[in-house]
Design an enzyme around this catalytic site. Structure first.
Site, PDB file in Angstrom:
ATOM      1  N   LYS A 112      -1.669  11.325   7.942  1.00 42.91           N
ATOM      2  CA  LYS A 112      -1.332   9.913   7.712  1.00 42.91           C
ATOM      3  C   LYS A 112      -0.322   9.479   8.767  1.00 42.91           C
ATOM      4  CE  LYS A 112      -2.049   6.608   4.597  1.00 42.91           C
ATOM      5  NZ  LYS A 112      -3.287   6.351   3.849  1.00 42.91           N
ATOM      6  N   GLY A 131      -1.676  -6.342  -7.464  1.00 38.92           N
ATOM      7  CA  GLY A 131      -2.035  -6.384  -6.050  1.00 38.92           C
ATOM      8  C   GLY A 131      -3.457  -6.863  -5.834  1.00 38.92           C
ATOM      9  N   GLY A 178      -4.845  -7.488  -2.720  1.00 37.33           N
ATOM     10  CA  GLY A 178      -5.037  -7.399  -1.269  1.00 37.33           C
ATOM     11  C   GLY A 178      -6.472  -7.026  -0.933  1.00 37.33           C
TER      12      GLY A 178
HETATM   13  P1  NAI Z   1      -3.065  -4.778   1.136  1.00 32.93           P
HETATM   14  O1  NAI Z   1      -1.789  -4.769   1.919  1.00 32.93           O
HETATM   15  O2  NAI Z   1      -4.235  -5.513   1.663  1.00 32.93           O
HETATM   16  O3  NAI Z   1      -2.806  -5.314  -0.365  1.00 32.93           O
HETATM   17  C1  NAI Z   1      -1.666  -5.055  -1.109  1.00 32.93           C
HETATM   18  C2  NAI Z   1      -1.432  -6.291  -1.973  1.00 32.93           C
HETATM   19  O4  NAI Z   1      -0.380  -6.006  -2.893  1.00 32.93           O
HETATM   20  C3  NAI Z   1      -1.016  -7.529  -1.192  1.00 32.93           C
HETATM   21  O5  NAI Z   1      -1.787  -8.636  -1.605  1.00 32.93           O
HETATM   22  C4  NAI Z   1       0.460  -7.704  -1.544  1.00 32.93           C
HETATM   23  O6  NAI Z   1       0.863  -9.062  -1.514  1.00 32.93           O
HETATM   24  C5  NAI Z   1       0.477  -7.131  -2.954  1.00 32.93           C
HETATM   25  N1  NAI Z   1       1.776  -6.660  -3.431  1.00 32.93           N
HETATM   26  C6  NAI Z   1       2.758  -6.038  -2.743  1.00 32.93           C
HETATM   27  N2  NAI Z   1       3.785  -5.737  -3.572  1.00 32.93           N
HETATM   28  C7  NAI Z   1       3.418  -6.157  -4.802  1.00 32.93           C
HETATM   29  C8  NAI Z   1       4.042  -6.132  -6.082  1.00 32.93           C
HETATM   30  N3  NAI Z   1       5.253  -5.595  -6.258  1.00 32.93           N
HETATM   31  N4  NAI Z   1       3.387  -6.660  -7.134  1.00 32.93           N
HETATM   32  C9  NAI Z   1       2.153  -7.204  -6.979  1.00 32.93           C
HETATM   33  N5  NAI Z   1       1.516  -7.281  -5.784  1.00 32.93           N
HETATM   34  C10 NAI Z   1       2.146  -6.749  -4.714  1.00 32.93           C
HETATM   35  O7  NAI Z   1      -3.400  -3.219   0.891  1.00 32.93           O
HETATM   36  P2  NAI Z   1      -4.812  -2.586   0.493  1.00 32.93           P
HETATM   37  O8  NAI Z   1      -5.511  -2.141   1.712  1.00 32.93           O
HETATM   38  O9  NAI Z   1      -5.495  -3.448  -0.509  1.00 32.93           O
HETATM   39  O10 NAI Z   1      -4.321  -1.242  -0.239  1.00 32.93           O
HETATM   40  C11 NAI Z   1      -3.764  -1.291  -1.546  1.00 32.93           C
HETATM   41  C12 NAI Z   1      -3.415   0.127  -1.985  1.00 32.93           C
HETATM   42  O11 NAI Z   1      -4.613   0.913  -1.982  1.00 32.93           O
HETATM   43  C13 NAI Z   1      -2.445   0.844  -1.044  1.00 32.93           C
HETATM   44  O12 NAI Z   1      -1.624   1.711  -1.799  1.00 32.93           O
HETATM   45  C14 NAI Z   1      -3.362   1.651  -0.148  1.00 32.93           C
HETATM   46  O13 NAI Z   1      -2.705   2.780   0.384  1.00 32.93           O
HETATM   47  C15 NAI Z   1      -4.445   2.035  -1.121  1.00 32.93           C
HETATM   48  N6  NAI Z   1      -5.746   2.347  -0.513  1.00 32.93           N
HETATM   49  C16 NAI Z   1      -6.353   1.433   0.317  1.00 32.93           C
HETATM   50  C17 NAI Z   1      -7.578   1.736   0.883  1.00 32.93           C
HETATM   51  C18 NAI Z   1      -8.303   0.749   1.759  1.00 32.93           C
HETATM   52  O14 NAI Z   1      -9.473   1.009   2.086  1.00 32.93           O
HETATM   53  N7  NAI Z   1      -7.712  -0.367   2.128  1.00 32.93           N
HETATM   54  C19 NAI Z   1      -8.245   3.044   0.654  1.00 32.93           C
HETATM   55  C20 NAI Z   1      -7.547   3.887  -0.301  1.00 32.93           C
HETATM   56  C21 NAI Z   1      -6.335   3.536  -0.835  1.00 32.93           C
END
Ligand code: NAI
Length: 354
Positions: free
Chosen positions: A84, A179, A181
Site C-alpha cells: 500500500k 460515506g 464516495g
Molecule cells: P472516497 O474518498 O471516494 O469516499 C469516501 C467518502 O466518505 C467521501 O464521500 C467522504 O466525503 C466521506 N466521508 C469522509 N469522512 C466521513 C465521515 N466521518 N462520515 C461520513 N462520511 C465521510 O473513497 P472510496 O474509494 O469510496 O473508498 C471508501 C473506503 O473503501 C475506503 O476505506 C477505501 O480504502 C475502501 N476501499 C475502496 C475501494 C475502491 O475501489 N475505491 C476498494 C476497497 C476498499
C-alpha cells in the site's frame, strides 16, 4: 506510535518486507510505501492521499493497509502480495500535476509495486499516472467495469450472505451507510434498486442530498450514523471506525462495508462478537476492487469478473457458518485462514528451492 511502538518495530512485528519513505521537496511529495508479504505473488495495493498528523502516522497507516492487502489477496484466492502507498497531503489542495508526475517517477524507480486508486485518488489521477507509468491499474478504455463498482458488488453480496445468516432477506433490511464516495454511492444505488431502506451520512452535504432525491434515502448526521437503529451498519469512509468509543453506541445487528481496516484493533472484533453483532471482515468483503486486476490483465472477461466478485458472498457465508461451529469470531477465523494459506504457500516455495 501504536502502543508506544516505533514504526520499524511494527514493521518487524507484522512481518513487512519493505518500508519506503519518499520525499521530493520540489514536487511537494511526501509518501510512504509499505510492502508486506509477497509469498503469494507480486506486491499490489492502492495509493491513498490524505492528511496525517505526522509521517509516522502515515507510515503506520501504510503498514496496516498493506497487511490487510495480503489478507485480501489470500482470501480472494489471488496470486498477489500485499502492499500500500500513502501520499501525505490534502487531495483538494496539494494534488498537482507535478506531484502526480513525481509519484509516477517513484513507481517507475521502485518497479515492483503495482498500485491503483484509493481514498483521495480518483479516475482522473489514475489516467494521468497511467500515461507516465505501467505500474498502475486501469481498466481498458470503454469498459463498463470499474474497480469501485466491483467493490460495491462485493459488499452487496457479502450483505446478502450476512442477511441470510441473520435469517433476513436483503430487500427487507435497513442499512446505515457511512460515506457516499466512489464505493458508498455505487453501493447505495445497488441496494436501493433491491428495495433496501437507506440511512446515509457523508461530510459532503451534496452527496447526501443526491441520495435523498435520487434514492429516497433518509439523511442522518455524520455522528448519529453510528447509533441510528438499522439492521446493518456499512462503513465506507475511513478506517478504525470500530473502536472503544463507537462500539458501545452501535444499534445494528451486523457490519458489512467496504472501508479498509475498520477495526481499530483486533480486540474490537471480539467486542462486537460479545455484543452479538456480526462483523463481516473488511478484507473479505471489499476484495472486488482487487479482483478487478483479473479483468484488467485479461485473465477473465466481464461476465467472468462479475461472477468472481459475486463469489465474495459465498466466502462470507462459509466464514459465518464456520465461525459458529468453531466458536471463533469471524475476523479471528479469517486471520487464521490467511495464516494457513500463507504457511502452505511458504512450504511449497521452500520445498521448490530445496
Ligand atoms: P472516497 O474518498 O471516494 O469516499 C469516501 C467518502 O466518505 C467521501 O464521500 C467522504 O466525503 C466521506 N466521508 C469522509 N469522512 C466521513 C465521515 N466521518 N462520515 C461520513 N462520511 C465521510 O473513497 P472510496 O474509494 O469510496 O473508498 C471508501 C473506503 O473503501 C475506503 O476505506 C477505501 O480504502 C475502501 N476501499 C475502496 C475501494 C475502491 O475501489 N475505491 C476498494 C476497497 C476498499
Amino acid at each position: 506510535m501504536e502502543n508506544g511502538q516505533g514504526v520499524m518495530d511494527l514493521a518487524d512485528e507484522w512481518g513487512h518486507e519493505e518500508l519506503i519513505f519518499v520525499r521530493d521537496r520540489a514536487a511537494g511529495l511526501r509518501a510512504v510505501i509499505a510492502i508486506h508479504d509477497t509469498t503469494l505473488g507480486p506486491a499490489v495495493g492502492g495509493t491513498r492521499m490524505r492528511m496525517y498528523p505526522s509521517i509516522e502516522a502515515a507510515a503506520i497507516d501504510a503498514l496496516r493497509l498493506s497487511r490487510a492487502m495480503t489478507c485480501k489477496a489470500a482470501m480472494a484466492e489471488m496470486a498477489w502480495g500485499g502492499a500500500k502507498a500513502v501520499i501525505v497531503g490534502d487531495p483538494q489542495r496539494d494534488k498537482t500535476p507535478v506531484l502526480i508526475a513525481a509519484y509516477a517517477d517513484v513507481l517507475n524507480r521502485i518497479g515492483h509495486f503495482h498500485t491503483g486508486a484509493d481514498m483521495g485518488i480518483d479516475g482522473g489521477d489514475v489516467a494521468a499516472l497511467g500515461r507516465l507509468t505501467k505500474h498502475i491499474s486501469q481498466v481498458p478504455a470503454g469498459s463498463s467495469v470499474d474497480a469501485a463498482d466491483l467493490t460495491a458488488i462485493g459488499v452487496v453480496e457479502a450483505m446478502r450472505a450476512t442477511a441470510a445468516a441473520m435469517g433476513a432477506n436483503q430487500g427487507d433490511l435497513r442499512v446505515a451507510i457511512q460515506g457516499l464516495g466512489e464505493v458508498g454511492w455505487r453501493l447505495a444505488c445497488r441496494l436501493a434498486s433491491e428495495g433496501v431502506r437507506l440511512l446515509v451520512a457523508d461530510t459532503d452535504g451534496a452527496k447526501v442530498r443526491r441520495a435523498i432525491t435520487e434514492l429516497g434515502a433518509r439523511a442522518v448526521s455524520t455522528d448519529s450514523i453510528l447509533d441510528v437503529e438499522a439492521d446493518v451498519f456499512s462503513p465506507n469512509a475511513g478506517g478504525g471506525i470500530l473502536n472503544d468509543a463507537t462500539i458501545p453506541r452501535l444499534r445494528c445487528r451486523a457490519i458489512v462495508g467496504a472501508a479498509n481496516e475498520q477495526l481499530a484493533e483486533p480486540r474490537h472484533g471480539d467486542l462486537l462478537h460479545d455484543r452479538g453483532i456480526i462483523y463481516a471482515p473488511d478484507y473479505v468483503v471489499n476484495a472486488g476492487g482487487l479482483l478487478s486486476l483479473l479483468y484488467e490483465t485479461g485473465e477473465t472477461d466481464e461476465p467472468g469478473i462479475i461472477a468472481r466478485v459475486t463469489r465474495i458472498g459465498r466466502t462470507v457465508a462459509t466464514l459465518l457458518e464456520r465461525s459458529e461451529t468453531d466458536r471463533l469470531p469471524p475476523h479471528r477465523l479469517a486471520d487464521k485462514m490467511v495464516e494457513e494459506k500463507l504457511a502452505a504457500a511458504r512450504k511449497i516455495l521452500t520445498s521448490s528451492i530445496a
